[in-house]
Design a protein around this motif. Structure first.
Motif, PDB file in Angstrom:
ATOM      1  N   HIS A   1       0.863  -1.164  -0.133  1.00  0.00           N
ATOM      2  CA  HIS A   1       0.130  -0.007   0.047  1.00  0.00           C
ATOM      3  C   HIS A   1       0.675   1.207   0.069  1.00  0.00           C
ATOM      4  N   TYR A   2       1.968   1.398   0.820  1.00  0.00           N
ATOM      5  CA  TYR A   2       2.852   2.612   0.940  1.00  0.00           C
ATOM      6  C   TYR A   2       3.929   2.575   0.043  1.00  0.00           C
ATOM      7  N   MET A   3       4.779   1.104   0.002  1.00  0.00           N
ATOM      8  CA  MET A   3       5.611   1.130  -0.879  1.00  0.00           C
ATOM      9  C   MET A   3       5.935  -0.118  -1.340  1.00  0.00           C
ATOM     10  N   GLY A   4       6.283  -0.476  -2.824  1.00  0.00           N
ATOM     11  CA  GLY A   4       6.465  -1.684  -3.007  1.00  0.00           C
ATOM     12  C   GLY A   4       7.498  -2.359  -2.859  1.00  0.00           C
ATOM     13  N   PRO A   5       7.507  -3.713  -2.851  1.00  0.00           N
ATOM     14  CA  PRO A   5       8.808  -4.521  -2.274  1.00  0.00           C
ATOM     15  C   PRO A   5      10.097  -4.133  -3.053  1.00  0.00           C
ATOM     16  N   PHE A   6      10.180  -3.699  -4.000  1.00  0.00           N
ATOM     17  CA  PHE A   6      11.509  -3.292  -4.917  1.00  0.00           C
ATOM     18  C   PHE A   6      12.076  -2.078  -4.369  1.00  0.00           C
TER      19      PHE A   6
ATOM     20  N   ILE B   1      11.308  -0.980  -1.164  1.00  0.00           N
ATOM     21  CA  ILE B   1      11.989  -1.213   0.174  1.00  0.00           C
ATOM     22  C   ILE B   1      13.322  -1.803   0.201  1.00  0.00           C
ATOM     23  N   VAL B   2      13.546  -2.649  -0.887  1.00  0.00           N
ATOM     24  CA  VAL B   2      14.827  -3.320  -0.990  1.00  0.00           C
ATOM     25  C   VAL B   2      15.816  -2.327  -1.522  1.00  0.00           C
ATOM     26  N   THR B   3      15.480  -1.591  -2.343  1.00  0.00           N
ATOM     27  CA  THR B   3      16.605  -0.446  -2.785  1.00  0.00           C
ATOM     28  C   THR B   3      17.124   0.436  -1.554  1.00  0.00           C
ATOM     29  N   LEU B   4      15.874   1.049  -0.851  1.00  0.00           N
ATOM     30  CA  LEU B   4      16.316   1.739   0.193  1.00  0.00           C
ATOM     31  C   LEU B   4      17.386   0.985   1.324  1.00  0.00           C
ATOM     32  N   ARG B   5      16.842  -0.174   1.512  1.00  0.00           N
ATOM     33  CA  ARG B   5      17.856  -1.135   2.518  1.00  0.00           C
ATOM     34  C   ARG B   5      19.096  -1.417   2.128  1.00  0.00           C
ATOM     35  N   ILE B   6      19.379  -1.722   0.845  1.00  0.00           N
ATOM     36  CA  ILE B   6      20.432  -2.154   0.242  1.00  0.00           C
ATOM     37  C   ILE B   6      21.378  -0.827  -0.086  1.00  0.00           C
TER      38      ILE B   6
ATOM     39  N   PHE C   1      15.825  -2.089 -10.523  1.00  0.00           N
ATOM     40  CA  PHE C   1      14.424  -2.637 -10.210  1.00  0.00           C
ATOM     41  C   PHE C   1      13.650  -1.472  -9.365  1.00  0.00           C
ATOM     42  N   GLY C   2      14.289  -1.068  -8.317  1.00  0.00           N
ATOM     43  CA  GLY C   2      13.430  -0.263  -7.609  1.00  0.00           C
ATOM     44  C   GLY C   2      13.629   1.300  -7.309  1.00  0.00           C
ATOM     45  N   TRP C   3      14.486   1.920  -8.230  1.00  0.00           N
ATOM     46  CA  TRP C   3      14.664   3.372  -8.243  1.00  0.00           C
ATOM     47  C   TRP C   3      13.265   4.161  -8.554  1.00  0.00           C
ATOM     48  N   ARG C   4      12.436   3.784  -9.494  1.00  0.00           N
ATOM     49  CA  ARG C   4      11.509   4.064 -10.082  1.00  0.00           C
ATOM     50  C   ARG C   4      10.362   4.241  -8.678  1.00  0.00           C
ATOM     51  N   ASN C   5      10.306   3.059  -8.001  1.00  0.00           N
ATOM     52  CA  ASN C   5       9.361   2.951  -6.920  1.00  0.00           C
ATOM     53  C   ASN C   5       9.749   3.951  -5.772  1.00  0.00           C
ATOM     54  N   VAL C   6      11.083   4.167  -5.394  1.00  0.00           N
ATOM     55  CA  VAL C   6      11.617   4.984  -4.448  1.00  0.00           C
ATOM     56  C   VAL C   6      11.078   6.418  -4.582  1.00  0.00           C
TER      57      VAL C   6
ATOM     58  N   GLU D   1       8.896   7.667  -6.695  1.00  0.00           N
ATOM     59  CA  GLU D   1       7.403   7.813  -7.113  1.00  0.00           C
ATOM     60  C   GLU D   1       6.304   7.538  -5.685  1.00  0.00           C
ATOM     61  N   THR D   2       7.057   6.981  -4.708  1.00  0.00           N
ATOM     62  CA  THR D   2       6.256   6.804  -3.394  1.00  0.00           C
ATOM     63  C   THR D   2       5.745   8.131  -2.712  1.00  0.00           C
ATOM     64  N   ASN D   3       4.616   8.166  -2.344  1.00  0.00           N
ATOM     65  CA  ASN D   3       4.214   9.380  -1.738  1.00  0.00           C
ATOM     66  C   ASN D   3       4.620   9.446  -0.143  1.00  0.00           C
ATOM     67  N   TYR D   4       5.698   9.689   0.164  1.00  0.00           N
ATOM     68  CA  TYR D   4       6.400   9.861   1.589  1.00  0.00           C
ATOM     69  C   TYR D   4       5.407  10.585   2.709  1.00  0.00           C
ATOM     70  N   ALA D   5       4.940  11.728   1.908  1.00  0.00           N
ATOM     71  CA  ALA D   5       4.045  12.439   2.846  1.00  0.00           C
ATOM     72  C   ALA D   5       2.828  12.083   3.311  1.00  0.00           C
ATOM     73  N   ALA D   6       2.394  10.701   2.531  1.00  0.00           N
ATOM     74  CA  ALA D   6       1.029   9.900   3.232  1.00  0.00           C
ATOM     75  C   ALA D   6       1.600   9.151   4.348  1.00  0.00           C
ATOM     76  N   PHE D   7       2.722   8.923   4.775  1.00  0.00           N
ATOM     77  CA  PHE D   7       3.444   8.019   5.422  1.00  0.00           C
ATOM     78  C   PHE D   7       2.705   8.128   6.956  1.00  0.00           C
ATOM     79  N   PRO D   8       1.998   7.465   7.887  1.00  0.00           N
ATOM     80  CA  PRO D   8       1.668   7.646   9.031  1.00  0.00           C
ATOM     81  C   PRO D   8       3.005   7.420   9.927  1.00  0.00           C
ATOM     82  N   LEU D   9       3.179   8.030  11.042  1.00  0.00           N
ATOM     83  CA  LEU D   9       3.981   7.767  11.824  1.00  0.00           C
ATOM     84  C   LEU D   9       4.716   6.285  12.008  1.00  0.00           C
ATOM     85  N   TYR D  10       3.743   5.488  12.114  1.00  0.00           N
ATOM     86  CA  TYR D  10       4.079   4.054  12.468  1.00  0.00           C
ATOM     87  C   TYR D  10       4.909   3.296  11.050  1.00  0.00           C
TER      88      TYR D  10
END
Length: 306
Positions: free
Chosen positions: A31-36, A38-43, A202-207, A209-218
């Motif tokens: 819903h908030y971010m796709g798996p690729f 998340i992987v890109t941010l982690r790595i 694989f993941g740069w576009r997802n990173v 295009e993600t709407n970070y402003a919509a992220f709740p604190l949790y």
């Protein structure tokens, strides 16, 4: 605190970090971010961290030679890039309990990879363990569970998790000579750099295009958890514990991770544990136990005197 207690504390914390991820990742994906993404941010985050740390801890240590360079590249591809892309893609489709149980197949893959790559002998007990674990994994992948309505693509997710465990098992065999030859942070920096080259396309576009402003604190806290605790702190604790822990002790903590994952998933209402899954878990755990046992050294026969 004595070293033995510190090792147990470190391995317990690593098991808890990994176990919690199976459920926490479900809040973020898809819903908030796709798996690729998340992987890109982690790595990428881990690559930057370990690159800086390796320069501080072992500034003169460098992976040298064509063979070691090639091995480090393969390790980065299998153990970081492909491994993480498969894991989060699979977890996105399947349930936390299925994913945590299938992850324990990795030690069986290590034995098979060692037999193929290092020409190690496989004993009868280990063959039995491989077959037992394979039966458990196959029934888990193909079985129907109460969560099927929530995870309609669970079979695909289970297969991706199994491929992830396979890639990680091969990586463990390939990375061992590098860890023994070079500083651990030098190796981690290199393999995460290679992993970043695999994951970013694989993941740069997802990173972006993600709407970070919509992220709740949790959700922010769970994303930070996956980058900081799941990637950096878990790797640091694991590498420190490996200096003191025996393979038998590490084997015990392989079983702890899915147990904690089940407790967390059920308590958070993200999954259900059934008697069928208990049987599948018993088959997989039994297979891993048989495979992880070291063969007894053969006692040479006394010469017969005439």
């Amino acid at each position: 605190m004595k070293n033995s207690l510190r090792v147990h504390a470190a391995l317990s914390l690593v098991a808890l970090i990994y176990a919690a991820n199976y459920s926490l990742s479900k809040d973020v994906m898809p819903h908030y971010m796709g798996p690729f993404g998340i992987v890109t941010l982690r790595i990428v985050g881990a690559a930057l961290f370990f690159t800086v740390l390796s320069r501080l801890v072992a500034p003169q240590d460098r992976i040298q030679g064509r063979a070691d360079t090639g091995r480090s590249i393969i390790c980065g591809v299998t153990g970081i890039g492909v491994n993480q892309l498969l894991f989060f893609s699979g977890l996105n489709y399947t349930s936390p309990i299925n994913a945590s149980l299938l992850q324990t197949i990795a030690p069986i893959v290590v034995v098979l990879a060692s037999a193929v790559l290092l020409r190690e002998k496989i004993t009868g007990a280990r063959v039995g363990g491989i077959l037992l674990g394979a039966i458990g994994a196959a029934t888990l992948i193909l079985s129907r569970n109460p969560t099927d309505a929530i995870y309609p693509n669970a079979t695909l997710g289970n297969i991706l998790i199994l491929l992830n465990a396979t890639a990680f098992g091969v990586y463990l065999v390939l990375v061992t000579p590098l860890m023994r030859k070079y500083n651990a942070f030098t190796v981690l920096a290199r393999i995460f750099q290679v992993g970043a080259l695999v994951a970013v396309p694989f993941g740069w576009r997802n990173v972006l295009e993600t709407n970070y402003a919509a992220f709740p604190l949790y959700i922010w806290s769970e994303v930070i958890y996956m980058v900081l605790f799941l990637t950096i702190i878990a790797y640091l604790l694991n590498n420190w514990a490996l200096k003191y822990a025996s393979p038998a002790l590490l084997g015990v903590y392989i079983y702890l991770q899915p147990v904690l994952a089940v407790l967390i998933a059920v308590s958070l209402g993200k999954d259900h544990f059934t008697w069928g899954r208990a049987l599948q878990a018993a088959l997989i755990f039994g297979g891993v136990f048989l495979v992880s046992r070291k063969p007894r050294p053969q006692v040479p026969l006394e010469p017969v005197l005439d």
